[in-house]
Design a protein around this motif. Structure first.
Motif, PDB file in Angstrom:
ATOM      1  N   TRP A  83      48.336 -99.317 -14.007  1.00 18.30           N
ATOM      2  CA  TRP A  83      49.405 -99.852 -14.862  1.00 18.30           C
ATOM      3  C   TRP A  83      50.440-100.603 -14.048  1.00 18.30           C
ATOM      4  N   GLN A  84      50.788-100.075 -12.862  1.00 21.89           N
ATOM      5  CA  GLN A  84      51.751-100.766 -11.998  1.00 21.89           C
ATOM      6  C   GLN A  84      51.238-102.146 -11.624  1.00 21.89           C
ATOM      7  N   GLY A  85      49.939-102.245 -11.382  1.00 23.24           N
ATOM      8  CA  GLY A  85      49.333-103.533 -11.049  1.00 23.24           C
ATOM      9  C   GLY A  85      49.417-104.538 -12.180  1.00 23.24           C
ATOM     10  N   LEU A  86      49.553-104.049 -13.404  1.00 21.54           N
ATOM     11  CA  LEU A  86      49.703-104.928 -14.575  1.00 21.54           C
ATOM     12  C   LEU A  86      51.171-105.131 -14.945  1.00 21.54           C
ATOM     13  N   GLY A  87      52.080-104.567 -14.133  1.00 22.13           N
ATOM     14  CA  GLY A  87      53.499-104.723 -14.399  1.00 22.13           C
ATOM     15  C   GLY A  87      54.049-103.768 -15.437  1.00 22.13           C
ATOM     16  N   HIS A  88      53.356-102.670 -15.680  1.00 19.04           N
ATOM     17  CA  HIS A  88      53.791-101.677 -16.660  1.00 19.04           C
ATOM     18  C   HIS A  88      54.085-100.355 -15.954  1.00 19.04           C
ATOM     19  N   THR A  89      54.906 -99.534 -16.590  1.00 21.27           N
ATOM     20  CA  THR A  89      54.996 -98.148 -16.172  1.00 21.27           C
ATOM     21  C   THR A  89      54.131 -97.357 -17.136  1.00 21.27           C
ATOM     22  N   SER A  90      53.660 -96.229 -16.694  1.00 21.97           N
ATOM     23  CA  SER A  90      52.794 -95.400 -17.526  1.00 21.97           C
ATOM     24  C   SER A  90      53.430 -94.046 -17.723  1.00 21.97           C
ATOM     25  N   PHE A  91      53.410 -93.568 -18.943  1.00 21.87           N
ATOM     26  CA  PHE A  91      53.909 -92.234 -19.240  1.00 21.87           C
ATOM     27  C   PHE A  91      53.047 -91.181 -18.541  1.00 21.87           C
ATOM     28  N   TYR A  92      51.756 -91.460 -18.407  1.00 23.96           N
ATOM     29  CA  TYR A  92      50.820 -90.552 -17.754  1.00 23.96           C
ATOM     30  C   TYR A  92      50.458 -91.107 -16.380  1.00 23.96           C
ATOM     31  N   PHE A 108      25.457 -86.752 -19.193  1.00 21.31           N
ATOM     32  CA  PHE A 108      26.838 -86.628 -19.652  1.00 21.31           C
ATOM     33  C   PHE A 108      27.577 -87.924 -19.373  1.00 21.31           C
ATOM     34  N   HIS A 109      28.134 -88.516 -20.442  1.00 16.64           N
ATOM     35  CA  HIS A 109      28.934 -89.731 -20.335  1.00 16.64           C
ATOM     36  C   HIS A 109      30.298 -89.399 -20.920  1.00 16.64           C
ATOM     37  N   VAL A 110      31.352 -89.514 -20.104  1.00 18.44           N
ATOM     38  CA  VAL A 110      32.702 -89.100 -20.505  1.00 18.44           C
ATOM     39  C   VAL A 110      33.637 -90.304 -20.366  1.00 18.44           C
ATOM     40  N   PRO A 111      33.734 -91.138 -21.405  1.00 14.69           N
ATOM     41  CA  PRO A 111      34.598 -92.315 -21.352  1.00 14.69           C
ATOM     42  C   PRO A 111      36.073 -91.949 -21.507  1.00 14.69           C
ATOM     43  N   LEU A 112      36.927 -92.865 -21.038  1.00 17.29           N
ATOM     44  CA  LEU A 112      38.367 -92.717 -21.180  1.00 17.29           C
ATOM     45  C   LEU A 112      38.936 -94.008 -21.746  1.00 17.29           C
ATOM     46  N   LEU A 113      39.709 -93.880 -22.816  1.00 17.33           N
ATOM     47  CA  LEU A 113      40.415 -95.005 -23.424  1.00 17.33           C
ATOM     48  C   LEU A 113      41.889 -94.816 -23.102  1.00 17.33           C
ATOM     49  N   ILE A 114      42.528 -95.851 -22.512  1.00 17.24           N
ATOM     50  CA  ILE A 114      43.910 -95.691 -22.069  1.00 17.24           C
ATOM     51  C   ILE A 114      44.824 -96.784 -22.598  1.00 17.24           C
ATOM     52  N   SER A 115      46.081 -96.427 -22.777  1.00 20.52           N
ATOM     53  CA  SER A 115      47.178 -97.370 -22.983  1.00 20.52           C
ATOM     54  C   SER A 115      48.368 -96.766 -22.243  1.00 20.52           C
ATOM     55  N   PRO A 116      49.475 -97.502 -22.100  1.00 20.61           N
ATOM     56  CA  PRO A 116      50.583 -96.937 -21.321  1.00 20.61           C
ATOM     57  C   PRO A 116      51.137 -95.623 -21.883  1.00 20.61           C
ATOM     58  N   PHE A 117      50.956 -95.369 -23.181  1.00 18.08           N
ATOM     59  CA  PHE A 117      51.555 -94.176 -23.783  1.00 18.08           C
ATOM     60  C   PHE A 117      50.553 -93.264 -24.479  1.00 18.08           C
ATOM     61  N   SER A 118      49.256 -93.468 -24.231  1.00 18.28           N
ATOM     62  CA  SER A 118      48.270 -92.578 -24.855  1.00 18.28           C
ATOM     63  C   SER A 118      46.956 -92.675 -24.100  1.00 18.28           C
ATOM     64  N   TYR A 119      46.108 -91.669 -24.334  1.00 18.98           N
ATOM     65  CA  TYR A 119      44.741 -91.723 -23.848  1.00 18.98           C
ATOM     66  C   TYR A 119      43.859 -90.886 -24.771  1.00 18.98           C
ATOM     67  N   THR A 120      42.585 -91.240 -24.764  1.00 15.33           N
ATOM     68  CA  THR A 120      41.584 -90.541 -25.579  1.00 15.33           C
ATOM     69  C   THR A 120      40.310 -90.439 -24.750  1.00 15.33           C
ATOM     70  N   THR A 121      39.620 -89.337 -24.923  1.00 14.48           N
ATOM     71  CA  THR A 121      38.325 -89.188 -24.272  1.00 14.48           C
ATOM     72  C   THR A 121      37.363 -88.556 -25.264  1.00 14.48           C
ATOM     73  N   TYR A 122      36.088 -88.692 -24.997  1.00 15.82           N
ATOM     74  CA  TYR A 122      35.066 -88.112 -25.871  1.00 15.82           C
ATOM     75  C   TYR A 122      33.768 -88.002 -25.087  1.00 15.82           C
ATOM     76  N   ARG A 123      32.847 -87.234 -25.610  1.00 16.16           N
ATOM     77  CA  ARG A 123      31.522 -87.176 -24.992  1.00 16.16           C
ATOM     78  C   ARG A 123      30.705 -88.303 -25.584  1.00 16.16           C
ATOM     79  N   GLY A 124      30.361 -89.249 -24.746  1.00 15.19           N
ATOM     80  CA  GLY A 124      29.586 -90.405 -25.189  1.00 15.19           C
ATOM     81  C   GLY A 124      28.102 -90.175 -25.003  1.00 15.19           C
TER      82      GLY A 124
END
Length: 125
Positions: A83-92, A108-124
């Protein structure tokens, strides 16, 4: 390469991941990922591997099929530098995903979806 082989998919492995920036809809490049296994009994983690995501938000398999044993595992994604590399701060500053493998023969495939203020994961798949 054998004729017709799909080179766009990551190499086979029993434990894989990918990271997607949901704020832009683009893969998250250059994120460091560590995989560790919980040492039973107790609370000590043993690091098994470290990888970085490529331009597609993917990396080589975190663990090869012969490395996966039944147990509890943790993926740690170092999100703050991304996130710092993109010029953002991250809550996490990082994301840790803990999961249990009961049947090491499965993939086992464990993806991660991220934004500066949230994240989601699931078993893919």
């Amino acid at each position: 390469l054998p004729q017709g082989e799909d080179t766009s998919k990551p190499a086979n492995g029993s434990l894989t991941t990918h990271v997607l920036n949901t704020a832009t809809g683009l893969p998250a490049t250059g994120i460091a990922i560590q995989v560790a296994q919980l040492q039973e009994p107790g609370t000590q983690w043993m690091e098994l591997a470290q990888r970085w995501t490529d331009k597609d938000g993917r990396c080589s398999p975190l663990l090869a099929p012969e490395q996966v044993k039944a147990g509890t595992y943790k993926l740690r994604f170092e999100t703050a530098p991304y996130w710092q590399g993109l010029g953002h701060t991250s809550f996490y500053p990082f994301v840790e995903v803990v999961f249990t493998i009961t049947d090491p023969a499965q993939k086992f495939h464990v993806p991660l979806l991220i934004s500066p203020f949230s994240y989601t994961t699931y078993r893919g798949s």
